[in-house]
Design a protein around this motif. Structure first.
Motif, mmCIF file in Angstrom:
data_model
loop_
_atom_site.group_PDB
_atom_site.id
_atom_site.type_symbol
_atom_site.label_atom_id
_atom_site.label_comp_id
_atom_site.label_asym_id
_atom_site.label_seq_id
_atom_site.Cartn_x
_atom_site.Cartn_y
_atom_site.Cartn_z
ATOM 1 N N ASN A 67 0.803 -1.227 0.000
ATOM 2 C CA ASN A 67 0.000 0.000 0.000
ATOM 3 C C ASN A 67 0.830 1.267 0.000
ATOM 4 O O ASN A 67 0.638 2.162 0.820
ATOM 5 N N TYR A 68 1.768 1.348 -0.949
ATOM 6 C CA TYR A 68 2.503 2.580 -1.202
ATOM 7 C C TYR A 68 2.680 2.747 -2.705
ATOM 8 O O TYR A 68 2.384 1.848 -3.494
ATOM 9 N N PHE A 69 3.124 3.919 -3.122
ATOM 10 C CA PHE A 69 3.462 4.156 -4.520
ATOM 11 C C PHE A 69 4.882 3.640 -4.772
ATOM 12 O O PHE A 69 5.736 3.676 -3.882
ATOM 13 N N VAL A 70 5.133 3.175 -5.989
ATOM 14 C CA VAL A 70 6.467 2.709 -6.370
ATOM 15 C C VAL A 70 6.912 3.424 -7.643
ATOM 16 O O VAL A 70 6.135 3.570 -8.588
ATOM 17 N N GLY A 71 8.159 3.884 -7.645
ATOM 18 C CA GLY A 71 8.800 4.380 -8.850
ATOM 19 C C GLY A 71 9.817 3.357 -9.304
ATOM 20 O O GLY A 71 10.865 3.189 -8.667
ATOM 21 N N SER A 72 9.502 2.631 -10.381
ATOM 22 C CA SER A 72 10.333 1.516 -10.839
ATOM 23 C C SER A 72 11.162 1.974 -12.039
ATOM 24 O O SER A 72 10.617 2.323 -13.082
ATOM 25 N N ILE A 73 12.486 1.959 -11.897
ATOM 26 C CA ILE A 73 13.383 2.618 -12.855
ATOM 27 C C ILE A 73 14.397 1.621 -13.411
ATOM 28 O O ILE A 73 15.043 0.893 -12.654
ATOM 29 N N ASN A 74 14.570 1.640 -14.719
ATOM 30 C CA ASN A 74 15.605 0.831 -15.366
ATOM 31 C C ASN A 74 16.344 1.694 -16.384
ATOM 32 O O ASN A 74 15.746 2.558 -17.017
ATOM 33 N N ARG A 75 17.633 1.467 -16.531
ATOM 34 C CA ARG A 75 18.394 2.239 -17.522
ATOM 35 C C ARG A 75 18.117 1.729 -18.929
ATOM 36 O O ARG A 75 17.416 0.728 -19.115
ATOM 37 N N VAL A 76 18.648 2.407 -19.925
ATOM 38 C CA VAL A 76 18.448 2.008 -21.315
ATOM 39 C C VAL A 76 19.803 1.909 -22.022
ATOM 40 O O VAL A 76 20.808 2.479 -21.575
ATOM 41 N N GLY A 77 19.803 1.182 -23.143
ATOM 42 C CA GLY A 77 21.006 1.076 -23.964
ATOM 43 C C GLY A 77 21.753 -0.226 -23.753
ATOM 44 O O GLY A 77 21.447 -1.020 -22.860
ATOM 45 N N THR A 78 22.745 -0.447 -24.601
ATOM 46 C CA THR A 78 23.640 -1.590 -24.489
ATOM 47 C C THR A 78 25.044 -1.071 -24.234
ATOM 48 O O THR A 78 25.555 -0.252 -24.994
ATOM 49 N N GLU A 79 25.662 -1.511 -23.143
ATOM 50 C CA GLU A 79 26.968 -1.013 -22.720
ATOM 51 C C GLU A 79 28.038 -2.064 -23.008
ATOM 52 O O GLU A 79 27.965 -3.188 -22.506
#
Length: 383
Positions: free
Chosen positions: A292-304
């Motif tokens: 019962n909370y908000f979530v900010g789900s973050i992933n990077r982009v690109g190929t390193e």
């Protein structure tokens, strides 16, 4: 579809599921598909907010995508709405990993400054960057040098000083996940999220609880499990916590932040398609609705890609990258609703205008905490 080159050769990367749905599903059926996929907030889909002209112009000039949504809570007689504007950023690195360390860092910082300015132009109160935002995700290589040279002090390092300036400039709480060097304790390295207050003050930090040792994710070569527990940081805009990257695979990790009172939990990550993409849209949303909370789900982009080949311990050929970071950052809410996320390839900023009153309203309605009986699970040993 966009074409990317990874350890398995050229691949077609689906850039945006939402665009495919719009292309092939008739409008009437699409509304029902979205209801099932994304849920309902106060009886309707989370509203899409208009992006200010200034921010749209910045996005076009600097080549990043912006999305925005709004989550509402029901009216109450004794509490006013607690509206908070939160944002998360996904981005690729800029310079080759063979370039000098500080040149790589500076190029990323310059990009992040633009994205934070865009967030500021939308009046954001809180925002979080992706995992170890100030460097390539080099932990697949198992090489200590030169990558540990990216590590900095959580309290006074260059990255923290930059974030302090930006937080004060925009009156914004900023969560800055970095590779930390703890000089006071033998130069120990940690995967750490630094919480900077809207006045530019360092409120505190949290170190990653769970460390992967699977395939190319060989992070224990660099750092071990953190020692900060499950802290929740009281800020001017709500109680926030950070479940760093691999911790999202551990349900009790999510639960502990909720039991400690978090209203917003950020999950700054770095993960690739072949390993976790089917789980991505499930884990953070499940945590939001069960804790019962908000979530900010973050992933990077690109190929390193890295200078030297490395293996995955699976008998397959050595390679110089470990796949495409598929972005797809998104915001799930405690009522199980969510808007479409960012695409899987571009840099981007996604914003949510949220009413924190929704956290308690869902608790009272669903009563998972009241019925959780967590004491019944204390008896189980840690295997």
């Amino acid at each position: 579809l966009s074409r990317n080159t990874s350890m398995s050769g050229p691949v077609e990367q689906l850039d945006n599921v939402e665009r495919v749905l719009e292309q092939y599903i008739p409008a009437a059926e699409l509304a029902e598909v979205r209801r099932v996929m994304y849920g309902m907030n106060q009886g309707v889909a989370p509203a899409i907010i208009e992006i200010p002209k200034k921010v749209s112009e910045m996005a076009e000039r600097f080549d990043f995508e912006v999305k925005g949504s709004r989550f509402k809570a029901g009216p109450e007689q004794l509490r006013a709405p607690r509206i908070v504007r939160v944002g998360i950023i996904q981005n690729s690195i800029i310079r080759p990993t063979t370039d000098p360390i500080h040149a790589q860092y500076q190029a990323i910082q310059d990009k992040i400054e633009v994205l934070i300015d865009a967030a500021g132009a939308m009046g954001l109160n809180v925002r979080c960057l992706q995992g170890t935002w100030h460097m390539p995700f080099a932990f697949c290589t198992r090489e200590r040098y030169p990558w540990v040279e990216f590590a900095q002090s959580a309290e006074s390092g260059e990255a923290t000083q930059f974030i302090q300036r930006m937080a004060k400039k925009h009156n914004m709480v900023i969560v800055s996940p970095i590779l930390e060097r703890d000089a006071a304790h033998g130069d120990t390295i940690h995967n750490t999220a630094v919480v900077v207050g809207n006045n530019g003050n360092v409120i505190g930090k949290h170190r990653k609880n769970h460390i992967p040792r699977t395939g190319d994710f060989n992070e224990s070569t660099y750092y071990m499990e953190g020692n900060t527990g499950h802290p929740v940081f009281e800020t001017a805009f709500g109680k926030i916590a950070i479940n760093i990257c691999y911790g999202r695979h551990h349900p009790l990790n999510w639960m502990a932040f909720g039991l400690n009172g978090a209203e917003i939990v950020f999950n700054p990550s770095a993960t690739v398609g072949g390993l976790s993409e089917p789980m991505w849209s499930v884990e953070a949303r499940h945590a939001a609705m069960t804790s019962n909370y908000f979530v900010g789900s973050i992933n990077r982009v690109g190929t390193e890609s890295f200078p030297n080949e490395f293996t995955s311990g699976d008998g397959k050929p050595a390679h110089k990258d470990f796949g495409h970071f598929y972005g797809s950052s998104y915001f799930p809410a405690p009522d199980a609703s969510r808007p479409p996320g960012l695409p899987s390839t571009p840099d981007g900023l996604t914003v949510a205008y949220i009413d924190l009153d929704l956290c308690r309203q869902v608790k009272h309605k669903v009563k998972l905490q009241m019925k959780g009986r967590t004491h019944k699970y204390v008896q189980f040993p840690d295997h």
